[in-house]
Scaffold this motif. Structure first.
Motif, mmCIF file in Angstrom:
data_model
loop_
_atom_site.group_PDB
_atom_site.id
_atom_site.type_symbol
_atom_site.label_atom_id
_atom_site.label_comp_id
_atom_site.label_asym_id
_atom_site.label_seq_id
_atom_site.Cartn_x
_atom_site.Cartn_y
_atom_site.Cartn_z
ATOM 1 N N SER A 1 6.445 20.061 47.187
ATOM 2 C CA SER A 1 6.611 21.085 46.165
ATOM 3 C C SER A 1 8.078 21.355 45.880
ATOM 4 O O SER A 1 8.910 21.367 46.785
ATOM 5 C CB SER A 1 5.960 22.383 46.638
ATOM 6 N N PRO A 2 8.423 21.616 44.603
ATOM 7 C CA PRO A 2 9.809 21.999 44.291
ATOM 8 C C PRO A 2 10.169 23.361 44.872
ATOM 9 O O PRO A 2 11.324 23.747 44.889
ATOM 10 C CB PRO A 2 9.834 22.019 42.763
ATOM 11 N N ASN A 3 9.168 24.090 45.367
ATOM 12 C CA ASN A 3 9.431 25.400 45.979
ATOM 13 C C ASN A 3 9.854 25.294 47.434
ATOM 14 O O ASN A 3 10.203 26.293 48.054
ATOM 15 C CB ASN A 3 8.190 26.292 45.866
ATOM 16 N N ASN A 4 9.795 24.087 48.014
ATOM 17 C CA ASN A 4 10.221 23.920 49.396
ATOM 18 C C ASN A 4 11.706 24.202 49.523
ATOM 19 O O ASN A 4 12.479 23.950 48.606
ATOM 20 C CB ASN A 4 9.951 22.495 49.886
ATOM 21 N N GLY A 5 12.081 24.708 50.651
ATOM 22 C CA GLY A 5 13.491 24.922 50.944
ATOM 23 C C GLY A 5 13.900 26.366 50.782
ATOM 24 O O GLY A 5 13.220 27.168 50.156
ATOM 25 N N VAL A 6 15.014 26.677 51.391
ATOM 26 C CA VAL A 6 15.624 27.999 51.264
ATOM 27 C C VAL A 6 16.972 27.783 50.571
ATOM 28 O O VAL A 6 17.672 26.818 50.877
ATOM 29 C CB VAL A 6 15.797 28.676 52.645
ATOM 30 N N PRO A 7 17.339 28.640 49.622
ATOM 31 C CA PRO A 7 18.635 28.466 48.971
ATOM 32 C C PRO A 7 19.781 28.539 49.988
ATOM 33 O O PRO A 7 19.804 29.413 50.858
ATOM 34 C CB PRO A 7 18.695 29.631 47.988
ATOM 35 N N VAL A 8 20.712 27.615 49.868
ATOM 36 C CA VAL A 8 21.852 27.560 50.782
ATOM 37 C C VAL A 8 22.608 28.887 50.761
ATOM 38 O O VAL A 8 22.976 29.421 51.810
ATOM 39 C CB VAL A 8 22.789 26.389 50.420
ATOM 40 N N LYS A 9 22.814 29.440 49.573
ATOM 41 C CA LYS A 9 23.538 30.707 49.462
ATOM 42 C C LYS A 9 22.841 31.813 50.260
ATOM 43 O O LYS A 9 23.486 32.584 50.967
ATOM 44 C CB LYS A 9 23.662 31.114 48.002
ATOM 45 N N GLU A 10 21.516 31.877 50.189
ATOM 46 C CA GLU A 10 20.763 32.894 50.928
ATOM 47 C C GLU A 10 20.955 32.724 52.432
ATOM 48 O O GLU A 10 21.169 33.690 53.161
ATOM 49 C CB GLU A 10 19.283 32.801 50.576
ATOM 50 N N LEU A 11 20.882 31.491 52.897
ATOM 51 C CA LEU A 11 21.044 31.213 54.320
ATOM 52 C C LEU A 11 22.442 31.603 54.801
ATOM 53 O O LEU A 11 22.598 32.277 55.819
ATOM 54 C CB LEU A 11 20.773 29.732 54.572
ATOM 55 N N LEU A 12 23.472 31.204 54.045
ATOM 56 C CA LEU A 12 24.847 31.559 54.418
ATOM 57 C C LEU A 12 25.069 33.065 54.368
ATOM 58 O O LEU A 12 25.759 33.625 55.231
ATOM 59 C CB LEU A 12 25.838 30.830 53.516
ATOM 60 N N ASP A 13 24.487 33.733 53.382
ATOM 61 C CA ASP A 13 24.613 35.199 53.291
ATOM 62 C C ASP A 13 23.990 35.883 54.500
ATOM 63 O O ASP A 13 24.545 36.839 55.040
ATOM 64 C CB ASP A 13 23.964 35.727 52.009
ATOM 65 N N ARG A 14 22.831 35.395 54.925
ATOM 66 C CA ARG A 14 22.179 35.978 56.109
ATOM 67 C C ARG A 14 23.029 35.765 57.354
ATOM 68 O O ARG A 14 23.130 36.651 58.207
ATOM 69 C CB ARG A 14 20.796 35.373 56.292
ATOM 70 N N MET A 15 23.654 34.598 57.462
ATOM 71 C CA MET A 15 24.529 34.329 58.597
ATOM 72 C C MET A 15 25.730 35.274 58.585
ATOM 73 O O MET A 15 26.086 35.858 59.614
ATOM 74 C CB MET A 15 25.011 32.872 58.563
ATOM 75 N N ARG A 16 26.339 35.431 57.411
ATOM 76 C CA ARG A 16 27.500 36.336 57.294
ATOM 77 C C ARG A 16 27.126 37.766 57.661
ATOM 78 O O ARG A 16 27.893 38.467 58.323
ATOM 79 C CB ARG A 16 28.056 36.299 55.871
ATOM 80 N N GLU A 17 25.953 38.207 57.242
ATOM 81 C CA GLU A 17 25.507 39.569 57.550
ATOM 82 C C GLU A 17 25.331 39.762 59.058
ATOM 83 O O GLU A 17 25.677 40.799 59.597
ATOM 84 C CB GLU A 17 24.207 39.876 56.805
ATOM 85 N N LYS A 18 24.806 38.754 59.727
ATOM 86 C CA LYS A 18 24.649 38.835 61.184
ATOM 87 C C LYS A 18 26.005 38.991 61.866
ATOM 88 O O LYS A 18 26.150 39.778 62.795
ATOM 89 C CB LYS A 18 23.944 37.593 61.715
ATOM 90 N N MET A 19 27.001 38.252 61.373
ATOM 91 C CA MET A 19 28.333 38.338 61.970
ATOM 92 C C MET A 19 28.993 39.673 61.620
ATOM 93 O O MET A 19 29.601 40.307 62.477
ATOM 94 C CB MET A 19 29.177 37.158 61.529
ATOM 95 N N LYS A 20 28.864 40.086 60.391
ATOM 96 C CA LYS A 20 29.476 41.342 59.938
ATOM 97 C C LYS A 20 28.906 42.542 60.701
ATOM 98 O O LYS A 20 29.630 43.465 61.048
ATOM 99 C CB LYS A 20 29.239 41.506 58.444
ATOM 100 N N SER A 21 27.609 42.512 60.973
ATOM 101 C CA SER A 21 26.958 43.625 61.670
ATOM 102 C C SER A 21 27.153 43.579 63.182
ATOM 103 O O SER A 21 26.753 44.493 63.886
ATOM 104 C CB SER A 21 25.463 43.636 61.352
ATOM 105 N N GLY A 22 27.750 42.488 63.684
ATOM 106 C CA GLY A 22 27.983 42.361 65.119
ATOM 107 C C GLY A 22 26.802 41.793 65.882
ATOM 108 O O GLY A 22 26.843 41.703 67.111
#
Length: 112
Positions: free
Chosen positions: A62-83
């Motif tokens: 399906s073309p719906n497979n996958g997670v947007p790269v931007k979303e994944l990187l944003d979630r990673m940044r939020e984890k680091m920002k929040s400690g």
């Protein structure tokens, strides 16, 4: 040893055992093609099996497979920002773990 396989329509596959290489690739793809989606096959030590992430059940091609790269990187940044994570590696592993526990892992279909 890392291995890159070029696929159809600009897709590629990176085979690696190093999380640092995955992060580097995510950043590169995010810069070059911010709207790109990715999915993964990762080893789950707790279960002793390979798990697929972001391959949606019953819809492997399906073309719906996958997670947007931007979303994944944003979630990673939020984890680091929040400690919650001190390193990018730790942040990515936490995101993957949350998604495995949240059943974002797809059914056991072969990786292409």
């Amino acid at each position: 040893m890392d291995q890159r396989i070029q696929g159809a329509r600009g897709s590629s596959q990176l085979n690696t055992t190093k999380v640092a290489h995955v992060i580097k690739e995510l950043k590169h793809v995010g810069r070059e093609r911010g709207d790109a989606k990715v999915y993964f096959k990762v080893w789950d030590n707790r279960l002793g099996e390979w798990r697929k992430l972001y391959v949606f059940k019953g819809a492997f091609n399906s073309p719906n497979n996958g997670v947007p790269v931007k979303e994944l990187l944003d979630r990673m940044r939020e984890k680091m920002k929040s400690g919650q994570a001190k390193t990018e590696r730790e942040a990515l592993l936490q995101v993957w773990q949350e998604d495995i526990e949240g059943d974002v892992a797809g059914e056991d279909t072969p990786m292409m």
